[in-house]
Motif scaffolding. Sequence first.
Motif, PDB file in Angstrom:
ATOM      1  N   GLY A 151      54.631 -15.892  45.798  1.00  0.00           N
ATOM      2  CA  GLY A 151      53.818 -16.675  46.139  1.00  0.00           C
ATOM      3  C   GLY A 151      52.373 -16.899  44.803  1.00  0.00           C
ATOM      4  N   PRO A 152      51.506 -17.853  45.423  1.00  0.00           N
ATOM      5  CA  PRO A 152      50.624 -18.404  44.178  1.00  0.00           C
ATOM      6  C   PRO A 152      49.440 -16.851  43.824  1.00  0.00           C
ATOM      7  N   ALA A 153      49.224 -17.644  42.372  1.00  0.00           N
ATOM      8  CA  ALA A 153      48.342 -16.379  41.959  1.00  0.00           C
ATOM      9  C   ALA A 153      47.037 -16.188  42.662  1.00  0.00           C
ATOM     10  N   LEU A 154      46.901 -14.585  42.582  1.00  0.00           N
ATOM     11  CA  LEU A 154      45.014 -14.805  43.364  1.00  0.00           C
ATOM     12  C   LEU A 154      44.206 -13.940  41.873  1.00  0.00           C
ATOM     13  N   SER A 155      44.325 -15.072  41.130  1.00  0.00           N
ATOM     14  CA  SER A 155      43.062 -14.695  40.138  1.00  0.00           C
ATOM     15  C   SER A 155      41.730 -13.668  40.342  1.00  0.00           C
ATOM     16  N   PRO A 156      41.083 -12.801  39.735  1.00  0.00           N
ATOM     17  CA  PRO A 156      39.696 -12.004  39.694  1.00  0.00           C
ATOM     18  C   PRO A 156      38.166 -12.615  39.846  1.00  0.00           C
ATOM     19  N   VAL A 157      37.851 -12.413  39.841  1.00  0.00           N
ATOM     20  CA  VAL A 157      36.585 -12.961  39.827  1.00  0.00           C
ATOM     21  C   VAL A 157      35.518 -12.915  38.127  1.00  0.00           C
ATOM     22  N   HIS A 158      36.338 -11.291  38.521  1.00  0.00           N
ATOM     23  CA  HIS A 158      35.951 -11.163  36.868  1.00  0.00           C
ATOM     24  C   HIS A 158      36.383  -9.523  36.529  1.00  0.00           C
ATOM     25  N   VAL A 288      45.518  -0.691  48.292  1.00  0.00           N
ATOM     26  CA  VAL A 288      44.383  -1.440  47.610  1.00  0.00           C
ATOM     27  C   VAL A 288      43.230  -0.907  46.750  1.00  0.00           C
ATOM     28  N   PHE A 289      43.186   0.401  46.566  1.00  0.00           N
ATOM     29  CA  PHE A 289      42.563   0.539  45.196  1.00  0.00           C
ATOM     30  C   PHE A 289      43.210   0.146  43.831  1.00  0.00           C
ATOM     31  N   THR A 290      44.665   0.300  43.839  1.00  0.00           N
ATOM     32  CA  THR A 290      45.508  -0.455  42.657  1.00  0.00           C
ATOM     33  C   THR A 290      45.538  -2.257  42.604  1.00  0.00           C
ATOM     34  N   ILE A 291      44.863  -3.154  43.740  1.00  0.00           N
ATOM     35  CA  ILE A 291      45.287  -4.224  43.763  1.00  0.00           C
ATOM     36  C   ILE A 291      43.711  -4.364  42.992  1.00  0.00           C
ATOM     37  N   PHE A 292      42.759  -3.745  43.121  1.00  0.00           N
ATOM     38  CA  PHE A 292      41.348  -4.519  42.267  1.00  0.00           C
ATOM     39  C   PHE A 292      41.059  -3.428  41.171  1.00  0.00           C
ATOM     40  N   CYS A 293      42.059  -1.997  40.574  1.00  0.00           N
ATOM     41  CA  CYS A 293      42.036  -1.582  39.330  1.00  0.00           C
ATOM     42  C   CYS A 293      43.023  -2.921  38.412  1.00  0.00           C
ATOM     43  N   SER A 294      43.923  -2.979  39.110  1.00  0.00           N
ATOM     44  CA  SER A 294      44.719  -3.154  37.971  1.00  0.00           C
ATOM     45  C   SER A 294      44.080  -4.611  37.561  1.00  0.00           C
ATOM     46  N   SER A 295      43.503  -5.200  38.332  1.00  0.00           N
ATOM     47  CA  SER A 295      43.364  -6.906  38.005  1.00  0.00           C
ATOM     48  C   SER A 295      42.375  -6.314  37.140  1.00  0.00           C
ATOM     49  N   PHE A 296      41.439  -5.810  37.644  1.00  0.00           N
ATOM     50  CA  PHE A 296      39.607  -5.380  36.508  1.00  0.00           C
ATOM     51  C   PHE A 296      40.015  -5.129  35.592  1.00  0.00           C
ATOM     52  N   ILE A 301      47.713 -10.114  37.115  1.00  0.00           N
ATOM     53  CA  ILE A 301      46.957 -10.859  38.042  1.00  0.00           C
ATOM     54  C   ILE A 301      48.410 -10.819  39.194  1.00  0.00           C
ATOM     55  N   VAL A 302      47.317 -10.523  40.624  1.00  0.00           N
ATOM     56  CA  VAL A 302      47.543 -10.377  41.550  1.00  0.00           C
ATOM     57  C   VAL A 302      48.092 -11.373  42.016  1.00  0.00           C
ATOM     58  N   HIS A 303      49.951 -11.210  43.158  1.00  0.00           N
ATOM     59  CA  HIS A 303      50.132 -12.600  43.511  1.00  0.00           C
ATOM     60  C   HIS A 303      50.168 -11.988  44.843  1.00  0.00           C
ATOM     61  N   LEU A 304      50.120 -12.880  46.079  1.00  0.00           N
ATOM     62  CA  LEU A 304      50.306 -13.228  47.260  1.00  0.00           C
ATOM     63  C   LEU A 304      51.438 -12.318  48.185  1.00  0.00           C
ATOM     64  N   GLY A 305      52.981 -12.483  46.999  1.00  0.00           N
ATOM     65  CA  GLY A 305      53.903 -12.228  47.825  1.00  0.00           C
ATOM     66  C   GLY A 305      53.705 -10.655  47.479  1.00  0.00           C
ATOM     67  N   SER A 306      53.100 -10.128  46.277  1.00  0.00           N
ATOM     68  CA  SER A 306      52.893  -8.748  46.229  1.00  0.00           C
ATOM     69  C   SER A 306      52.067  -8.099  47.607  1.00  0.00           C
ATOM     70  N   ILE A 307      50.996  -8.484  47.730  1.00  0.00           N
ATOM     71  CA  ILE A 307      50.154  -8.156  48.834  1.00  0.00           C
ATOM     72  C   ILE A 307      50.557  -8.000  49.834  1.00  0.00           C
ATOM     73  N   VAL A 308      51.244  -9.214  50.538  1.00  0.00           N
ATOM     74  CA  VAL A 308      52.508  -9.708  51.775  1.00  0.00           C
ATOM     75  C   VAL A 308      53.127  -9.171  52.058  1.00  0.00           C
ATOM     76  N   GLY A 309      53.901  -8.343  50.992  1.00  0.00           N
ATOM     77  CA  GLY A 309      54.441  -6.949  51.122  1.00  0.00           C
ATOM     78  C   GLY A 309      54.248  -5.501  51.262  1.00  0.00           C
ATOM     79  N   GLY A 310      53.218  -5.557  50.519  1.00  0.00           N
ATOM     80  CA  GLY A 310      52.695  -3.986  50.920  1.00  0.00           C
ATOM     81  C   GLY A 310      52.484  -4.208  52.493  1.00  0.00           C
ATOM     82  N   ALA A 311      51.739  -5.003  52.315  1.00  0.00           N
ATOM     83  CA  ALA A 311      51.391  -5.199  53.545  1.00  0.00           C
ATOM     84  C   ALA A 311      52.663  -4.966  55.056  1.00  0.00           C
ATOM     85  N   LEU A 312      53.562  -5.224  54.488  1.00  0.00           N
ATOM     86  CA  LEU A 312      54.265  -5.496  55.152  1.00  0.00           C
ATOM     87  C   LEU A 312      54.814  -4.095  55.342  1.00  0.00           C
ATOM     88  N   LEU A 313      55.358  -3.228  54.240  1.00  0.00           N
ATOM     89  CA  LEU A 313      55.309  -1.658  53.884  1.00  0.00           C
ATOM     90  C   LEU A 313      53.980  -1.009  54.627  1.00  0.00           C
TER      91      LEU A 313
END
Length: 351
Positions: A151-158, A288-296, A301-313
Amino acid sequence: MEAMKPYLIAIVVQLIYTGMNIVSKAAFDHGINTFVFMFYRTAAASLLLLPVAIILQRKNVRSMSLGVLLKLFFYALIGNTFSLNLYNANMKLTSATVASAASNAMPVFTFCLALLLRMEAVKLRSRSGVAKLAGVALCLAGVFVLAFYVGPALSPVHRQLAFASSSNDDNSVHPSSRMTWIKGTFLIVLSTVTWALWIVLQSALLKEYPNKMLVTVTQCVFSTVQSFVVAVVAERDFSKWKLGFNISLLAIIYTGFVVTGVSYYLQAWCMEMKGPVFLAMSNPLCFVFTIFCSSFFIGEIVHLGSIVGGALLVAGLYSVLWGKSKEAMESEEGKEQQKDEAEASSTVEQA
């Protein structure tokens, strides 16, 4: 305030595991061999736990039979050495987010193994049974999404790249690395299945030898020896074993002392107050914490596939946990009904 303690402890535990994912991934990105890292981690944990066990449990050591020791050696091999080495290898190949997401499937895989070993049952005509099967299906869907959909990359704001390395410059998944990503995803699945098997086997062992501290420490020591052998085979250049004052040393100290020492104690305390299901339901917080902290912190770069797959899990996890809690309630209600019927029958007979 007393009622809030379990919730605060659960959050702290998940923050500790988030920190483990971040510092471990950062250490791997800085070049430390994952097998060498595993040896240092188990060695640090043994240095922490062994003196405590000697002081508190020295009178009980003699009660450990050869059979129990052999089982502990085998369980350390599959539950610590094999499973955690796979987990580390996956994190190096994919991302901290994928590793954290996949860990939510562990209770579901544990349920599947318990089902195969006939330690669990599924009533297909009940809502609890349907919920359990739906949870397994959602977890399988989540695994396939993690593996095959980036999926597309979700770039962090900062970004505050506290643990930046050259490999953090571009963490997007290119077509050439797609097979590496798929391989890493299935490595984490194998790691989770192995860890689930270890939980099932250890629960049986604790009924035979109910001394949690000695069981934990003995496996930790065995795993240190096993991890050393694996690390020597994997990395024969001992110049690469040297540790400096860098992120690798921080990761080893953190995972060896904080994760093994502090988090294990907090988890035991939390489970004593609210039970294991309550702690398992807090696992998605780590994702949830890892998504933000790994990017920060490490610039992933977190991808949409990781978020969708994680949500299903996560959905699969909650579905199985709901099914188990519903089944427990139905079982309790059935016992109460049988008790009431028996009391009523006894009253009629006396009359």
